[in-house]
Design an enzyme around this catalytic site. Structure first.
Site, PDB file in Angstrom:
ATOM      1  N   ASP A 107       0.818  -1.224   0.000  1.00 39.34           N
ATOM      2  CA  ASP A 107       0.000   0.000   0.000  1.00 39.34           C
ATOM      3  C   ASP A 107       0.846   1.266   0.000  1.00 39.34           C
ATOM      4  OD1 ASP A 107      -2.339  -1.439   0.052  1.00 39.34           O
ATOM      5  OD2 ASP A 107      -2.595  -1.298   2.224  1.00 39.34           O
TER       6      ASP A 107
ATOM      7  N   ARG B  47       0.417   4.713  16.855  1.00 43.31           N
ATOM      8  CA  ARG B  47       0.026   5.737  15.868  1.00 43.31           C
ATOM      9  C   ARG B  47       0.338   7.176  16.253  1.00 43.31           C
ATOM     10  NH1 ARG B  47       0.549   2.229  12.033  1.00 43.31           N
ATOM     11  NH2 ARG B  47      -1.150   0.748  11.790  1.00 43.31           N
TER      12      ARG B  47
ATOM     13  N   ASP C 143      -6.840   3.864  12.438  1.00 38.25           N
ATOM     14  CA  ASP C 143      -5.467   4.373  12.350  1.00 38.25           C
ATOM     15  C   ASP C 143      -5.375   5.735  11.671  1.00 38.25           C
ATOM     16  OD1 ASP C 143      -4.452   2.232  13.748  1.00 38.25           O
ATOM     17  OD2 ASP C 143      -4.222   0.998  11.954  1.00 38.25           O
TER      18      ASP C 143
ATOM     19  N   SER D  52      -4.427  -8.820   7.130  1.00 33.31           N
ATOM     20  CA  SER D  52      -3.791  -7.523   7.312  1.00 33.31           C
ATOM     21  C   SER D  52      -3.187  -7.538   8.712  1.00 33.31           C
ATOM     22  CB  SER D  52      -4.832  -6.413   7.194  1.00 33.31           C
ATOM     23  OG  SER D  52      -4.295  -5.228   7.736  1.00 33.31           O
TER      24      SER D  52
HETATM   25  N1  ARG Z   1      -8.282  -2.810  15.363  1.00 39.54           N
HETATM   26  C1  ARG Z   1      -7.007  -2.485  15.912  1.00 39.54           C
HETATM   27  C2  ARG Z   1      -6.931  -1.035  16.257  1.00 39.54           C
HETATM   28  O1  ARG Z   1      -7.697  -0.279  15.768  1.00 39.54           O
HETATM   29  C3  ARG Z   1      -5.878  -2.931  15.044  1.00 39.54           C
HETATM   30  C4  ARG Z   1      -5.715  -2.281  13.731  1.00 39.54           C
HETATM   31  C5  ARG Z   1      -4.677  -3.023  12.997  1.00 39.54           C
HETATM   32  N2  ARG Z   1      -4.333  -2.479  11.753  1.00 39.54           N
HETATM   33  C6  ARG Z   1      -3.955  -3.260  10.727  1.00 39.54           C
HETATM   34  N3  ARG Z   1      -3.527  -2.695   9.670  1.00 39.54           N
HETATM   35  N4  ARG Z   1      -4.056  -4.550  10.793  1.00 39.54           N
HETATM   36  O2  ARG Z   1      -6.111  -0.638  17.039  1.00 39.54           O
END
Ligand code: ARG
Length: 397
Positions: free
Chosen positions: A21, A100, A129, A181
């Site tokens: 990506d 993040r 994110d 992912s």
């Molecule tokens: N759902 C989790 C969060 O919002 C994990 C997100 C994971 N991201 C990914 N690209 N797999 O913190």
């Protein structure tokens, strides 16, 4: 003022992972006239800098920064959250969510250093994110423009992105089909997509990255002693360790015992429920141990108040509000409570489970002379009668 700001500037700093990506993002931004500087945060994930460098360059980036943020991640993000006892919806130890705002902070820092007018990231429009990174950027420098190519671009599938890379000579490894992912850092692994999107389907073996299946662990239980100083873990089995080594060792040990697997349906900030699988062996063990020590040394009012706050703290972290005044104020409160949280917790770890078996502290509030039922008892039994009378007075019918 940096020189580069004066000329007509179209420089952007992209949060780069080295994956498909964000490699597409580089080229996509370049095609729209941007001068792209990539920034890669090392939060303890598996990282191949050489491959990333090649890809970023082939995609058209002018520079790649790689910064080791592990220490800052642990000390300024992970420990404060552990000390708060914050767990999102009772299950998620927030590994991705905590990384993040730190990435956002450094996007801003690199943008300033480079004299860039914009930052970019490869998050989708459906997830948390994007919110976390963008809120961090806006809180730290609201003048920076934010670009999210994945929310805008025309690609509808992974295959289309792969074709785009081929077309532009960006070297991407497509030999192994990507099923999930995955976001990974020192504090844990977050796994989504594929079959996991069916909340009734058991996560297949290949979904897990750092933990063994507890059903297949052929080891007898083991003991581990964790020492805390003011709420922060500092030693393992009597050996002083850096935060990073301590977390890594517990991830390894816990992983071998299949400890710290989490399977949940969680509420994303954007209003949808999603099925998530997490691995956080060190997190799981440390939360348990830390809480146990608090139960030994904190008075009941502080414990109760702190517990009530922990949910709210987790929510703020999850919602991308790390840099908010409320989160910072809560951390200040938590730090005061941690003044006494020093001592050792002894745990027993077996396949898929962790048990507390002992705790001790110079600040213990446990008094054997009061708790005991043997002849060493110093508790004033005669005082109980009067106490109960007054305690119940308001409710006497
Ligand atoms: N759902 C989790 C969060 O919002 C994990 C997100 C994971 N991201 C990914 N690209 N797999 O913190």
């Amino acid at each position: 003022m940096a020189k580069s700001v004066r000329k007509k500037n179209k420089k952007v700093v992209l949060a780069y992972s080295g994956g498909l990506d964000t490699s597409c993002c580089v080229r996509w931004l370049k095609d729209r006239g941007w001068d792209v500087v990539c920034f890669m945060a090392d939060l303890g994930q598996a990282l191949d800098v050489e491959i990333a460098r090649k890809r970023a360059k082939a995609a058209g980036a002018t520079k790649l920064y790689v910064k080791n943020l592990r220490k800052e991640f642990i000390e300024d993000f992970i420990w404060p959250t552990l000390k708060a006892g914050a767990v999102y919806e009772g299950k998620y130890y927030l590994a991705t969510a905590l990384g993040r705002p730190l990435i956002g902070k450094y996007l801003v820092e690199v943008a300033h250093k480079e004299g860039a007018v914009a930052v970019a990231h490869g998050c989708t429009g459906k997830g948390n994110d994007q919110v976390r990174i963008e809120l961090a950027v806006r809180m730290l420098d609201p003048k920076l423009k934010i670009i999210a190519p994945v929310r805008e671009w025309e690609f509808r599938s992974r295959e289309e992105e792969v074709d785009y890379c081929r077309l532009h000579g960006i070297p991407i490894d497509v030999s192994k089909k990507k099923v999930y992912s995955i976001d990974e850092n020192l504090w844990g692994v977050s796994i989504e997509c594929g079959i996991l999107e069916d909340p009734y389907a058991e996560p297949p073996k290949d979904a897990f990255q750092i933990t063994k299946d507890p059903a297949e662990v052929r080891k007898s239980p083991t003991y581990v002693e964790i020492e805390f100083r003011k709420g922060i873990p500092v030693a393992l089995n009597g050996k002083r360790l850096s935060g990073e080594s301590l977390i890594k060792e517990l991830n390894k040990l816990g992983g071998e015992y299949g400890v710290g697997r989490i399977d949940m349906v969680e509420d994303r900030l954007v209003g949808i429920k999603s099925r998530e699988v997490y691995e956080a062996p060190a997190g799981h063990i440390l939360y348990l141990a830390h809480r146990e020590l608090e139960m030994l040394v904190l008075d009941r009012d502080t414990l109760f108040f702190k517990d009530n706050m922990a949910n709210r703290f987790a929510q703020l972290v999850y919602y991308g509000l790390w840099y908010s005044p409320l989160r910072r104020a809560m951390s200040a409160f938590v730090d005061v409570t941690q003044e006494r949280v020093s001592g050792v917790v002894r745990l027993k770890i077996g396949p898929g489970w962790v048990q507390v078996v002992g705790r001790k502290s110079p600040y213990t509030r446990y008094k054997k002379s009061l708790a005991s039922y043997d002849e060493s008892d110093t508790f004033d039994h005669s005082a109980a009668e009067g106490f109960i009378k007054l305690w119940g007075l308001p409710f006497e019918g």
